[in-house]
Design a protein around this motif. Structure first.
Motif, short mmCIF file in Angstrom:
data_model
loop_
_atom_site.label_atom_id
_atom_site.label_comp_id
_atom_site.label_asym_id
_atom_site.label_seq_id
_atom_site.Cartn_x
_atom_site.Cartn_y
_atom_site.Cartn_z
N GLU A 150 6.96 4.48 3.37
CA GLU A 150 8.32 4.82 3.68
C GLU A 150 8.39 3.99 5.11
OE1 GLU A 150 10.66 6.39 2.41
OE2 GLU A 150 9.47 6.62 0.54
N MET A 151 7.40 4.10 5.86
CA MET A 151 7.51 3.33 7.31
C MET A 151 7.81 1.94 7.08
SD MET A 151 4.30 3.39 10.15
CE MET A 151 4.12 2.02 11.09
N ALA A 152 7.31 1.14 5.99
CA ALA A 152 7.40 -0.22 5.63
C ALA A 152 8.87 -0.43 5.25
CB ALA A 152 6.44 -0.66 4.80
N GLY A 153 9.49 0.67 4.64
CA GLY A 153 10.62 0.39 3.94
C GLY A 153 10.57 -0.68 2.87
N LYS A 154 11.75 -1.54 2.47
CA LYS A 154 11.59 -2.23 1.38
C LYS A 154 10.76 -3.62 1.62
CE LYS A 154 13.20 -3.44 -2.73
NZ LYS A 154 12.86 -2.64 -3.84
N ASP A 155 10.71 -4.08 3.03
CA ASP A 155 9.97 -5.35 2.98
C ASP A 155 9.69 -5.64 4.87
OD1 ASP A 155 12.41 -5.85 4.23
OD2 ASP A 155 12.95 -7.43 2.71
N ASP A 156 9.59 -4.48 5.39
CA ASP A 156 9.19 -4.79 6.88
C ASP A 156 7.85 -5.36 7.18
OD1 ASP A 156 11.44 -3.82 7.64
OD2 ASP A 156 11.10 -2.25 8.85
N PHE A 157 6.91 -4.88 6.36
CA PHE A 157 5.40 -5.58 6.42
C PHE A 157 4.72 -5.14 5.03
CE2 PHE A 157 5.41 -1.35 8.42
CZ PHE A 157 4.64 -0.66 7.64
N LEU A 158 3.63 -5.85 4.89
CA LEU A 158 2.73 -5.69 3.61
C LEU A 158 2.14 -4.43 3.75
CD1 LEU A 158 1.08 -8.41 1.59
CD2 LEU A 158 -0.12 -6.48 2.23
N VAL A 159 2.34 -3.41 2.84
CA VAL A 159 1.32 -2.25 2.56
C VAL A 159 0.26 -2.66 1.58
CG1 VAL A 159 1.27 0.05 1.95
CG2 VAL A 159 3.16 -0.69 3.11
N GLY A 160 0.79 -3.13 0.53
CA GLY A 160 -0.29 -3.63 -0.60
C GLY A 160 -1.04 -2.26 -1.34
N LYS A 161 -1.91 -2.55 -2.21
CA LYS A 161 -2.45 -1.72 -3.15
C LYS A 161 -3.59 -0.93 -2.10
CE LYS A 161 -5.85 -3.03 -5.66
NZ LYS A 161 -7.06 -2.52 -5.20
N PRO A 162 -3.84 0.28 -2.77
CA PRO A 162 -4.83 1.16 -1.85
C PRO A 162 -6.21 0.30 -1.89
CG PRO A 162 -3.74 2.47 -3.18
CD PRO A 162 -3.25 1.10 -3.59
N SER A 163 -6.88 0.28 -1.04
CA SER A 163 -8.41 -0.53 -0.76
C SER A 163 -9.43 0.16 -1.31
CB SER A 163 -8.56 -0.87 0.47
OG SER A 163 -8.73 0.16 1.55
N ASN A 164 -9.35 0.44 -2.57
CA ASN A 164 -10.47 1.42 -3.31
C ASN A 164 -11.51 0.47 -3.85
OD1 ASN A 164 -8.49 0.66 -4.94
ND2 ASN A 164 -9.08 2.14 -6.79
N LEU A 165 -12.76 1.08 -3.83
CA LEU A 165 -14.09 0.43 -4.35
C LEU A 165 -14.23 0.38 -5.62
CD1 LEU A 165 -16.45 1.48 -1.67
CD2 LEU A 165 -15.59 -0.76 -1.73
N PRO A 166 -14.63 -0.71 -6.33
CA PRO A 166 -14.93 -0.52 -7.77
C PRO A 166 -16.19 0.24 -8.13
CG PRO A 166 -15.86 -2.69 -6.95
CD PRO A 166 -15.29 -1.90 -5.69
N ALA A 167 -16.07 0.85 -9.53
CA ALA A 167 -17.19 1.64 -9.92
C ALA A 167 -18.65 1.38 -9.73
CB ALA A 167 -16.80 2.24 -11.40
N HIS A 209 9.18 -0.86 -2.46
CA HIS A 209 8.49 -1.62 -1.33
C HIS A 209 8.06 -2.80 -2.11
CE1 HIS A 209 6.24 -2.93 1.90
NE2 HIS A 209 5.20 -3.04 1.17
N ASP A 210 8.68 -3.94 -1.71
CA ASP A 210 8.47 -5.37 -2.23
C ASP A 210 7.16 -5.78 -2.28
OD1 ASP A 210 11.14 -5.76 -2.72
OD2 ASP A 210 11.56 -7.20 -1.22
N PHE A 211 6.09 -5.10 -1.42
CA PHE A 211 4.80 -5.65 -1.21
C PHE A 211 3.76 -4.55 -1.88
CE2 PHE A 211 7.13 -7.77 2.14
CZ PHE A 211 7.30 -9.00 1.57
#
Length: 270
Positions: A135-152, A202-204
């Protein structure tokens, strides 16, 4: 993009890079102080707050964005490493600069304990933070990206301890392979749920923010196997490739984090 006025040019260069094309210069990413003095919050006494406290992370995020010059193809973002708590039912242990996990004792006569249960408190904490950042990033203020989760596979090596993980690949190969595959399916299911909720806001919503910040003209995801430095090519094929196949079938393109010189033995297979 609010924090990068030349984003259109950077996007063109990153698109050319993705398509194996060259424009007038290579892509570069440079960050430096821009002279602004937006105050950063003091480190909290509770280490969990560094990664999951909404108000603290918002202030730290804003200070990073506003005080940084994003040069070349550097993309305004912040490392939301709190995504490591999306850990298949594990229990995180917080440090100032990283997140570890409590040891888990395994009963190889029973099913894998590594899966998401309804109401998982760590998933709920992280998603509350993640949704606020989107919500803070809005449509395209900055890149949020996917959660940085670890592989199994890497999660299991942390839960079990590296030595026990490696011996278990030999002593209980079928159980371990099935557990890694099940864990990968669980991680993918959660990621798809997250993507569905934010991709229209969000675009990103894909790509990466933080330490390997990157954007591409099409969705991709990341994976790794840091523990593979200690695996033979044959064991890499048996235990790591099935997880990569699951992600490759879901996303197509993968960003693979090759961790260290001892992992170069797997480059031919990759």
């Amino acid at each position: 993009m609010k924090y990068k006025l030349d984003w259109a040019e950077a996007r063109e260069r990153l698109t050319a890079l993705w398509n194996h094309e060259t424009l007038d210069r290579p892509c570069i990413a440079v960050i430096a102080p821009n002279g602004k003095k937006t105050p950063a919050p003091e480190l909290p006494a509770n280490l969990e707050d560094i990664w999951l406290n909404i108000e603290w992370v918002k202030k730290a995020y804003l200070a990073k964005l506003e005080n940084t010059w994003w040069g070349g193809e550097a993309i305004p973002s912040y490392l939301t490493m709190g995504g490591w708590v999306l850990c298949l039912g594990g229990t995180p242990k917080f440090a100032q600069d990283t997140i570890w996990f409590e040891h888990v004792n395994i009963d190889f006569n029973g099913p894998s304990p590594f899966y998401y249960k309804d109401g998982d408190p760590w998933v709920e904490k992280y998603m509350a933070l993640y949704n606020v950042i989107v919500e803070m990033a809005g449509k395209d203020d900055f890149l949020v990206g996917k959660p940085s989760n670890l592989p199994a596979n890497d999660l299991f090596s942390m839960f079990m301890g590296t030595e026990e993980f490696l011996f278990s690949l030999i002593d209980h190969p079928e159980w371990m392979r099935n557990a890694i595959i099940k864990g990968a399916q669980e991680q993918l299911k959660l990621c798809r749920k997250i993507e569905k909720n934010i991709c229209e806001k969000h675009d990103f919503w894909y790509g990466h923010g933080g330490w390997m910040c990157f954007w591409a003209p099409q969705p991709f995801t990341s994976t790794q196997s840091d523990v593979s430095c200690m695996l033979s090519p044959e064991m890499f094929e048996e235990f790591i490739m099935p997880e990569m196949d699951i992600l490759g079938q879901a996303y197509g393109a993968l960003w693979y984090h090759l961790d260290g010189g001892n992992a170069r033995q797997h480059l031919p297979r990759l």
